[in-house]
Design a protein around this motif. Structure first.
Motif, PDB file in Angstrom:
ATOM      1  N   ALA A   1       9.173  -2.694   9.812  1.00 14.72           N
ATOM      2  CA  ALA A   1      10.026  -3.319   8.802  1.00 14.72           C
ATOM      3  C   ALA A   1      10.589  -2.323   7.796  1.00 14.72           C
ATOM      4  O   ALA A   1      11.683  -2.527   7.270  1.00 14.72           O
ATOM      5  N   LYS A   2       9.857  -1.250   7.501  1.00 23.00           N
ATOM      6  CA  LYS A   2      10.331  -0.293   6.503  1.00 23.00           C
ATOM      7  C   LYS A   2      11.429   0.620   7.036  1.00 23.00           C
ATOM      8  O   LYS A   2      12.187   1.193   6.259  1.00 23.00           O
TER       9      LYS A   2
ATOM     10  N   VAL B   1       8.268  -7.161  13.940  1.00 22.39           N
ATOM     11  CA  VAL B   1       7.450  -6.553  14.992  1.00 22.39           C
ATOM     12  C   VAL B   1       6.421  -5.629  14.346  1.00 22.39           C
ATOM     13  O   VAL B   1       6.787  -4.648  13.692  1.00 22.39           O
ATOM     14  N   GLY B   2       5.163  -5.964  14.489  1.00 21.59           N
ATOM     15  CA  GLY B   2       4.076  -5.126  14.009  1.00 21.59           C
ATOM     16  C   GLY B   2       3.030  -5.012  15.098  1.00 21.59           C
ATOM     17  O   GLY B   2       3.165  -5.604  16.183  1.00 21.59           O
ATOM     18  N   TYR B   3       1.973  -4.267  14.824  1.00 25.84           N
ATOM     19  CA  TYR B   3       0.939  -4.113  15.845  1.00 25.84           C
ATOM     20  C   TYR B   3      -0.333  -3.549  15.243  1.00 25.84           C
ATOM     21  O   TYR B   3      -0.342  -3.044  14.109  1.00 25.84           O
ATOM     22  N   LEU B   4      -1.403  -3.648  15.999  1.00 26.22           N
ATOM     23  CA  LEU B   4      -2.669  -3.024  15.633  1.00 26.22           C
ATOM     24  C   LEU B   4      -3.246  -2.359  16.867  1.00 26.22           C
ATOM     25  O   LEU B   4      -2.989  -2.779  18.002  1.00 26.22           O
TER      26      LEU B   4
ATOM     27  N   LEU C   1     -15.737  -4.190   5.018  1.00 27.43           N
ATOM     28  CA  LEU C   1     -14.448  -3.617   5.389  1.00 27.43           C
ATOM     29  C   LEU C   1     -13.914  -2.742   4.263  1.00 27.43           C
ATOM     30  O   LEU C   1     -14.186  -2.996   3.087  1.00 27.43           O
ATOM     31  N   PHE C   2     -13.166  -1.721   4.638  1.00 25.72           N
ATOM     32  CA  PHE C   2     -12.430  -0.890   3.686  1.00 25.72           C
ATOM     33  C   PHE C   2     -10.982  -0.841   4.151  1.00 25.72           C
ATOM     34  O   PHE C   2     -10.697  -0.507   5.298  1.00 25.72           O
ATOM     35  N   VAL C   3     -10.052  -1.204   3.272  1.00 22.65           N
ATOM     36  CA  VAL C   3      -8.625  -1.194   3.588  1.00 22.65           C
ATOM     37  C   VAL C   3      -7.990   0.002   2.903  1.00 22.65           C
ATOM     38  O   VAL C   3      -8.094   0.149   1.679  1.00 22.65           O
ATOM     39  N   SER C   4      -7.327   0.848   3.684  1.00 20.54           N
ATOM     40  CA  SER C   4      -6.815   2.111   3.142  1.00 20.54           C
ATOM     41  C   SER C   4      -5.408   2.404   3.645  1.00 20.54           C
ATOM     42  O   SER C   4      -5.052   2.073   4.782  1.00 20.54           O
ATOM     43  N   VAL C   5      -4.611   3.026   2.778  1.00 22.64           N
ATOM     44  CA  VAL C   5      -3.317   3.598   3.173  1.00 22.64           C
ATOM     45  C   VAL C   5      -3.471   5.106   3.039  1.00 22.64           C
ATOM     46  O   VAL C   5      -3.391   5.651   1.948  1.00 22.64           O
ATOM     47  N   SER C   6      -3.728   5.768   4.152  1.00 21.61           N
ATOM     48  CA  SER C   6      -4.048   7.199   4.118  1.00 21.61           C
ATOM     49  C   SER C   6      -2.831   8.065   3.843  1.00 21.61           C
ATOM     50  O   SER C   6      -2.919   9.078   3.161  1.00 21.61           O
ATOM     51  N   VAL C   7      -1.688   7.672   4.388  1.00 24.31           N
ATOM     52  CA  VAL C   7      -0.487   8.508   4.348  1.00 24.31           C
ATOM     53  C   VAL C   7       0.595   7.838   3.500  1.00 24.31           C
ATOM     54  O   VAL C   7       0.976   6.699   3.754  1.00 24.31           O
ATOM     55  N   PHE C   8       1.070   8.563   2.479  1.00 21.95           N
ATOM     56  CA  PHE C   8       2.079   8.053   1.546  1.00 21.95           C
ATOM     57  C   PHE C   8       1.646   6.708   0.966  1.00 21.95           C
ATOM     58  O   PHE C   8       2.336   5.687   1.065  1.00 21.95           O
TER      59      PHE C   8
ATOM     60  N   ASP D   1      -3.840   1.236   7.167  1.00 20.29           N
ATOM     61  CA  ASP D   1      -2.476   0.702   7.135  1.00 20.29           C
ATOM     62  C   ASP D   1      -1.503   1.882   7.087  1.00 20.29           C
ATOM     63  O   ASP D   1      -1.374   2.560   6.072  1.00 20.29           O
ATOM     64  N   ASP D   2      -0.810   2.121   8.191  1.00 25.57           N
ATOM     65  CA  ASP D   2       0.107   3.262   8.286  1.00 25.57           C
ATOM     66  C   ASP D   2       1.556   2.786   8.247  1.00 25.57           C
ATOM     67  O   ASP D   2       2.411   3.252   9.011  1.00 25.57           O
ATOM     68  N   THR D   3       1.843   1.887   7.321  1.00 26.22           N
ATOM     69  CA  THR D   3       3.168   1.295   7.193  1.00 26.22           C
ATOM     70  C   THR D   3       4.261   2.340   6.990  1.00 26.22           C
ATOM     71  O   THR D   3       5.396   2.156   7.429  1.00 26.22           O
ATOM     72  N   TYR D   4       3.915   3.437   6.323  1.00 26.28           N
ATOM     73  CA  TYR D   4       4.941   4.426   5.962  1.00 26.28           C
ATOM     74  C   TYR D   4       4.939   5.634   6.897  1.00 26.28           C
ATOM     75  O   TYR D   4       5.418   6.704   6.546  1.00 26.28           O
ATOM     76  N   SER D   5       4.426   5.446   8.106  1.00 22.55           N
ATOM     77  CA  SER D   5       4.296   6.560   9.042  1.00 22.55           C
ATOM     78  C   SER D   5       5.638   7.185   9.406  1.00 22.55           C
ATOM     79  O   SER D   5       5.710   8.386   9.677  1.00 22.55           O
ATOM     80  N   HIS D   6       6.701   6.389   9.426  1.00 24.75           N
ATOM     81  CA  HIS D   6       8.004   6.925   9.830  1.00 24.75           C
ATOM     82  C   HIS D   6       8.603   7.871   8.790  1.00 24.75           C
ATOM     83  O   HIS D   6       9.533   8.610   9.106  1.00 24.75           O
ATOM     84  N   PHE D   7       8.072   7.849   7.568  1.00 23.75           N
ATOM     85  CA  PHE D   7       8.551   8.768   6.534  1.00 23.75           C
ATOM     86  C   PHE D   7       7.690  10.023   6.453  1.00 23.75           C
ATOM     87  O   PHE D   7       8.020  10.959   5.728  1.00 23.75           O
ATOM     88  N   ALA D   8       6.565  10.032   7.152  1.00 25.13           N
ATOM     89  CA  ALA D   8       5.544  11.064   6.956  1.00 25.13           C
ATOM     90  C   ALA D   8       5.508  12.045   8.117  1.00 25.13           C
ATOM     91  O   ALA D   8       5.924  11.730   9.235  1.00 25.13           O
ATOM     92  N   PRO D   9       4.980  13.242   7.879  1.00 30.64           N
ATOM     93  CA  PRO D   9       4.817  14.208   8.973  1.00 30.64           C
ATOM     94  C   PRO D   9       3.745  13.738   9.950  1.00 30.64           C
ATOM     95  O   PRO D   9       2.764  13.097   9.558  1.00 30.64           O
ATOM     96  N   GLU D  10       3.933  14.069  11.228  1.00 30.40           N
ATOM     97  CA  GLU D  10       2.983  13.637  12.245  1.00 30.40           C
ATOM     98  C   GLU D  10       1.595  14.227  12.043  1.00 30.40           C
ATOM     99  O   GLU D  10       0.591  13.628  12.414  1.00 30.40           O
TER     100      GLU D  10
END
Length: 491
Positions: A334-335, A343-346, A267-274, A304-313
């Motif tokens: 949560a952020k 509430v989270g999801y995959l 497995l590789f765990v990555s945060v691609s955006v922010f 892991d796109d936890t910060y998607s709401h701060f980032a451009p689409e």
């Protein structure tokens, strides 16, 4: 401030301060206490007072003295490895030596960073001042008028009886999963509702993936610096962590390729955006190469796109390029909205969805339908989108102020300041500095927290929303300069 009183000596007061911080996990296992001389200077007491305080902490079993190295918070000892584990590591290290000169052996066995210390510390009431080390937005930023409306619309008497008197849908509320499917399509991540599983926050989603795809002893690649909780969570599950240096355009591909040849990671765990803590965003060329490695060496990728709401689409996301074949998308709210709703999801490949759902059932059975229905209403009515737009505008202004103050007080940025977090170069050991800042009522997030094995660092992560006040930076600069002067005198 320590003061002479009839009730307690100065040594007893100093001992009580350190003891409370250790019990509150603001001083994590393995953390080094200030030297006797430095502590005496900082607290404006005699060295003998510090020695007496440290003796009391030793007697209470809270710290240990290491010969010629100083005093440290006691660590929980690791269980000894059996012969099979030793043989596995030795064999992997021999293979690594044959594969090339790059150091790919497993780190020396020692207690990992206690991530629960970070969690408890982040939410511990240090003071009523803005906290630069916090990983969330200030409470007042998150206040809305529509959350109560969303809940009321979801819990009429008839509806409440319908979903409260029986277990909900195993995969999660279908209305929310449909809303999430539409939302993800806006990010070019195409997932049918049947490919989406709701969870108790993004961290739970990561745990579901790990427990489904991995077994104790498996190798997992994780970006470094990275989220301390992820390092500790995988370690607690018995995984072997392979830290991959994170660069501005993505993970170090050469290191990843070597890991794949030697350790065969699953497995590789990555945060691609922010990315947390640097704010880096993945480049398209790096993304394509990562997907090539995954196909070539047969491993999955958790994005892991936890910060998607701060980032451009339009930001580059592995799941969009891969079409959810080897990738699994993880996110939550949560952020940006209602952290305590959890509430989270995959979103996962079709052939993995049932296995992931089985794991969710074993851990939580189902997830709360009321809050999932309320979240679906927030998405469908456009409330979440408008709220996120307001937050981004507010965050842009806060970031500009924080950056200006940081630069004015002698700091530099190790990465371009974007998103929620700044990765700041301070010029001093931020582990030591964080303890001084606690005396002033500020909680820092020192750079050592973001590494698989805790090592001294002069970096710190700041929350742009919580570092807009000049007083914090004045206090920071004063204590940093004092540390530098003490170091110069010692040399």
């Amino acid at each position: 401030m320590l003061m002479k009183t009839a009730a307690q000596t100065l040594a007893e007061q100093l001992c009580a301060v350190f003891a409370q911080r250790i019990r509150d996990r603001l001083l994590a296992p393995g953390a080094r206490l200030p030297s006797v001389r430095l502590c005496a200077q900082q607290q404006k007491v005699s060295p003998s007072t510090v020695v007496a305080a440290y003796d009391q902490l030793l007697a209470q079993g809270l710290i240990e003295a290491r010969r010629n190295r100083g005093f440290y918070v006691r660590e929980v000892p690791l269980a000894p490895m059996d012969s099979a584990q030793v043989a596995t590591i030795s064999g992997a290290n021999e293979a690594g030596a044959e594969a090339g000169s790059l150091m790919l052996t497993m780190p020396r066995q020692r207690a990992p960073l206690n991530a629960t210390a970070l969690i408890r510390g982040m939410f511990h009431g240090v003071s009523n001042k803005p906290q630069p080390g916090m990983g969330v937005l200030p409470k007042e930023w998150l206040e809305t008028t529509f959350l109560a409306t969303a809940v009321r619309r979801s819990c009429s008497v008839e509806a409440l009886n319908a979903f409260s008197l029986q277990y909900g849908e195993p995969a999660g509320d279908i209305g929310l999963r449909r809303a999430l499917s539409t939302k993800l399509a806006g990010l070019a991540v195409h997932a049918a509702p049947e490919q989406i599983i709701t969870t108790m926050g993004a961290t739970h989603a990561l745990d579901v993936v790990s427990r489904t795809l991995l077994r104790a002893g498996d190798y997992v690649m994780v970006e470094e610096p990275g989220w301390a909780v992820e390092f500790a969570r995988l370690d607690a599950l018995g995984m072997r962590i392979l830290p991959v240096p994170r660069r501005a355009d993505g993970p170090d591909l050469e290191v990843m390729a070597k890991y794949c040849e030697v350790h065969k990671p699953k497995l590789f765990v990555s945060v691609s955006v922010f990315h947390n803590p640097t704010g880096f965003c993945l480049s398209p060329s790096s993304a394509y190469r990562i997907l090539q490695l995954a196909n070539q060496h047969d491993f999955h990728i958790v994005e892991d796109d936890t910060y998607s709401h701060f980032a451009p689409e339009h930001a580059t996301r592995l799941c969009a390029l891969d079409g959810l074949q080897r990738t699994i998308y993880v996110a939550g709210f949560a952020k940006i909205l209602a952290p305590n709703w959890r509430v989270g999801y995959l979103a996962a490949p079709k052939d993995l969805a049932e296995r992931l759902l089985d794991t969710k059932l074993l851990s939580t059975l189902t997830t709360p339908a009321l809050l999932e229905k309320a979240m679906a209403w927030c998405i469908d009515q456009g409330q979440l989108r408008r709220h996120a737009e307001r937050i981004r505008t507010q965050l842009d202004a806060a970031r500009a102020r924080s950056v200006k103050l940081a630069l004015a007080h002698g700091c530099t940025f190790a990465a371009d300041p974007v998103g929620l977090f700044g990765w700041v170069e301070t010029g001093v050991d931020t582990d030591a500095l964080s303890q001084r800042m606690l005396d002033e009522g500020y909680l820092l997030a020192p750079g050592a927290l973001f590494h698989a094995q805790r090592t001294p660092s002069s970096l710190m992560r700041i929350n742009f929303a919580s570092t807009q006040e000049a007083q914090f930076w004045k206090t920071f600069a004063r204590l940093r300069d004092e540390s530098l002067r003490f170091k110069q005198k010692s040399n």
